[in-house]
Design an enzyme around this catalytic site. Sequence first.
Site, PDB file in Angstrom:
ATOM      1  N   GLU A  93      56.189  48.066  65.936  1.00 37.65           N
ATOM      2  CA  GLU A  93      57.629  47.840  65.788  1.00 37.65           C
ATOM      3  C   GLU A  93      58.043  46.521  66.450  1.00 37.65           C
ATOM      4  O   GLU A  93      59.011  45.889  66.028  1.00 37.65           O
ATOM      5  CB  GLU A  93      58.401  49.048  66.350  1.00 37.65           C
ATOM      6  N   GLY A 167      55.855  57.559  62.454  1.00 34.22           N
ATOM      7  CA  GLY A 167      57.223  58.023  62.222  1.00 34.22           C
ATOM      8  C   GLY A 167      57.375  58.978  61.057  1.00 34.22           C
ATOM      9  O   GLY A 167      58.464  59.126  60.511  1.00 34.22           O
ATOM     10  N   SER A 209      52.545  59.981  63.930  1.00 34.43           N
ATOM     11  CA  SER A 209      52.868  61.347  63.484  1.00 34.43           C
ATOM     12  C   SER A 209      52.010  62.413  64.146  1.00 34.43           C
ATOM     13  O   SER A 209      51.527  63.334  63.482  1.00 34.43           O
ATOM     14  CB  SER A 209      52.795  61.443  61.955  1.00 34.43           C
TER      15      SER A 209
HETATM   16  P1  PGA Z   1      55.381  58.592  65.960  1.00 36.20           P
HETATM   17  O1  PGA Z   1      55.208  57.156  66.672  1.00 36.20           O
HETATM   18  O2  PGA Z   1      54.670  59.600  66.831  1.00 36.20           O
HETATM   19  O3  PGA Z   1      56.853  58.799  65.914  1.00 36.20           O
HETATM   20  O4  PGA Z   1      54.742  58.463  64.612  1.00 36.20           O
HETATM   21  C1  PGA Z   1      54.015  56.777  67.265  1.00 36.20           C
HETATM   22  C2  PGA Z   1      54.165  55.373  67.807  1.00 36.20           C
HETATM   23  O5  PGA Z   1      54.695  54.518  67.084  1.00 36.20           O
HETATM   24  O6  PGA Z   1      53.803  55.076  68.962  1.00 36.20           O
END
Ligand code: PGA
Length: 247
Positions: A93, A167, A209
């Site tokens: 991100e 995500g 996830s």
């Molecule tokens: P998530 O994010 O568990 O919401 O998929 C993992 C991460 O980006 O560290």
Amino acid sequence: MLIVGNWKAYVDTLEKAKRLYAAGKRLAATGRHDIVLAPPAPYLGFFSAANRSNVEFAAQDVSRSPGGAATGETTAAAIASVKATYAIIGHSERRAMGETDAMVLAKVREALRCGLTSILCVGETVRDPEAKYLAHLRAQIAAVYEPLSEKERRGIVLAYEPIWAIGKSAQDAIQPQDLNEMVLYIRKVLTEYLPARTSAKTRILYGGSVEPANIRTLAEGTGIDGFLVGRASTDTGAFGALVKALS
Ligand code: PGA
């Protein structure tokens, strides 16, 4: 196992942050797993400086700057001064916001210089049929490991986070067999930068996830050393269930 709860920007009240920290402390108290929390910066400072529990703290990012005239930046030194011990660096991100490999390297260097263990995030956007994603992964690892000294390389925890799996929900996460292959591949790449015995000790986390429903299958027989958990780490019930599912 090492379980890192990356709260991202999901938590924006002190009350909620306190509840999550309390839950983290209860889970860490059992001593079964290493629990690391990565809250947004204000909560990190608030909790970490006074922390007397088994929980450890991670920053979600660090500045490349060693300090001075750099408005808005949070230096690794400032993070270390509130007794945080880890820093997540190069999260997809952040990379999507323009962070380059060179910037990631500079951040890792700065974090290590200040005594923080770097949780270096790598991962491909898609799993293409020609397996070009392997070269992409190797390049991301090389960009950071190559310029570092052996001592610095030892201060890195690698978080493999395929962007396509982040995500979403448990059924969109990586399959255990594919994860096992990726861990083997990453370990092979690491032997290019560290002596075999040391590279085998580098901790490799999976993120994308991870939920109570899939954490166990992702942990068994895949060779993974822990997890970087996003969304599920910001729900006290889910985070507790997820850690307990591992025990
Ligand atoms: P998530 O994010 O568990 O919401 O998929 C993992 C991460 O980006 O560290």
